[in-house]
Write a protein that holds these residues in place. Structure first.
Motif, short mmCIF file in Angstrom:
data_model
loop_
_atom_site.label_atom_id
_atom_site.label_comp_id
_atom_site.label_asym_id
_atom_site.label_seq_id
_atom_site.Cartn_x
_atom_site.Cartn_y
_atom_site.Cartn_z
N LYS A 129 -7.99 44.59 18.08
CA LYS A 129 -8.31 43.23 17.67
C LYS A 129 -9.35 43.29 16.55
O LYS A 129 -10.13 44.23 16.48
CB LYS A 129 -8.87 42.43 18.86
CG LYS A 129 -7.89 42.26 20.01
CD LYS A 129 -8.54 41.49 21.14
CE LYS A 129 -7.58 41.33 22.32
NZ LYS A 129 -8.20 40.59 23.44
N GLU A 242 4.72 36.36 17.25
CA GLU A 242 4.77 37.09 18.52
C GLU A 242 3.69 38.17 18.56
O GLU A 242 3.00 38.34 19.57
CB GLU A 242 6.15 37.72 18.70
CG GLU A 242 7.20 36.78 19.24
CD GLU A 242 8.48 37.53 19.62
OE1 GLU A 242 8.70 38.62 19.04
OE2 GLU A 242 9.22 37.05 20.47
N VAL A 243 3.57 38.92 17.48
CA VAL A 243 2.56 39.98 17.43
C VAL A 243 1.16 39.38 17.46
O VAL A 243 0.27 39.89 18.15
CB VAL A 243 2.75 40.85 16.16
CG1 VAL A 243 1.64 41.90 16.08
CG2 VAL A 243 4.12 41.53 16.19
N ARG A 245 0.23 36.59 18.89
CA ARG A 245 -0.07 36.15 20.26
C ARG A 245 -0.41 37.33 21.16
O ARG A 245 -1.32 37.25 22.00
CB ARG A 245 1.12 35.37 20.83
CG ARG A 245 1.25 33.94 20.32
CD ARG A 245 2.23 33.13 21.13
NE ARG A 245 3.58 33.64 20.98
CZ ARG A 245 4.43 33.24 20.04
NH1 ARG A 245 4.05 32.33 19.15
NH2 ARG A 245 5.64 33.73 19.97
N SER A 246 0.31 38.42 21.02
CA SER A 246 0.08 39.58 21.88
C SER A 246 -1.25 40.25 21.57
O SER A 246 -1.79 40.98 22.41
CB SER A 246 1.21 40.59 21.72
OG SER A 246 1.21 41.17 20.43
N LYS A 248 -4.06 38.64 20.91
CA LYS A 248 -5.20 37.80 21.28
C LYS A 248 -5.84 38.27 22.58
O LYS A 248 -5.16 38.82 23.44
CB LYS A 248 -4.77 36.35 21.41
CG LYS A 248 -4.45 35.71 20.04
CD LYS A 248 -4.09 34.25 20.20
CE LYS A 248 -3.81 33.62 18.84
NZ LYS A 248 -3.42 32.21 18.95
#
Length: 248
Positions: A129, A242-243, A245-246, A248
């Motif tokens: 992140k 999608e990436v 969201r994953s 976060k």
């Protein structure tokens, strides 16, 4: 202190390269060995490593090809994608037509022949992140950066513990061009456009200005062409989300 530590790391590295070159000389291999010295990214400071600013993309790239290279500093926009075709050429092997790079033979000879018109770059992750992918393209003068999640996410501003972002917003620094550039770095617009001749440190983005509309459109088209040519997975907006969201 951080800059001094970075320079201190360079010193033993330089010594190590000297030791390798000395061994080549000792064993009579210097005249039959292609030597490439390349860095992997920019310095570990804010607006450097993990960004698509010049400080995050420009790295050492030194080549000695006995019988081919002449000592000089080239202005050609070379890339690490040129390493494989260069080594294949040096080994006398055929360079596949589908490679994105090209042999550096002509550049190393200091010939004035044509080279690439555009040079593209990208950034995905540094650690898990935050996820803040970037794409960029430049010609001999201008650079366009596309921040794919602008307005939806924010990039990391403290790479490897660097405190420059916080310092840049204090007192006398805050309202300087550098202070403003750091705020752009912390919360970038979708597009950034820089004149690397007039603004080599990329302090003032001119994206969206009417007088640069044609230029921005030309670079945007070149960037889109490159993304399609390289099958950029984030051209699929659904996959990008999608990436995101994953992550976060």
């Amino acid at each position: 202190r951080n800059v001094a530590n970075s320079y201190n790391c360079v010193n033993p590295l330089d010594d190590g390269v000297g030791m390798v070159l000395a061994l080549l000389e000792k064993h009579n291999l210097a005249d039959s060995t292609v030597v490439l010295f390349v860095g992997d990214h920019g310095p570990p400071f804010a607006r450097g490593k993990t960004t698509c600013y010049e400080a995050g993309l420009r790295v050492p790239f030194i080549v000695r090809w006995p019988g081919v290279s002449n000592p000089h500093k080239s202005q050609a926009m070379v890339s690490t994608v040129d390493i494989l075709p260069t080594l294949l050429d040096a080994a006398g092997l055929k360079v596949p037509d589908d490679l994105h790079g090209a042999s550096l033979r002509s550049v190393l000879k200091n010939e004035d022949g044509p080279w690439r018109e555009f040079l593209a770059a990208e950034f995905h992750f540094h650690g898990a992140k935050p996820f803040y992918p970037r794409r960029a393209i430049r010609d001999g003068r201008y650079k366009l950066i596309h921040n794919l999640l602008a307005g939806e996410a924010q990039p990391s501003t403290g790479i490897d513990g660097d405190t420059a972002m916080a310092i840049s917003q204090r007192g006398k620094y805050r309202d300087t061009p550098h202070g403003k550039a750091f705020r752009t770095f912390a919360n970038p617009p979708e597009f950034e456009l820089y004149d690397l001749n007039e603004d080599p440190h990329e302090l003032i983005t001119v994206a969206g200005r009417r007088q640069h509309a044609e230029l921005q459109a030309r670079l945007s088209a070149a960037l889109l062409h490159w993304r399609r040519e390289t099958n950029d997975p984030f051209l699929d907006s659904h996959h990008l989300q999608e990436v995101a969201r994953s992550a976060k």
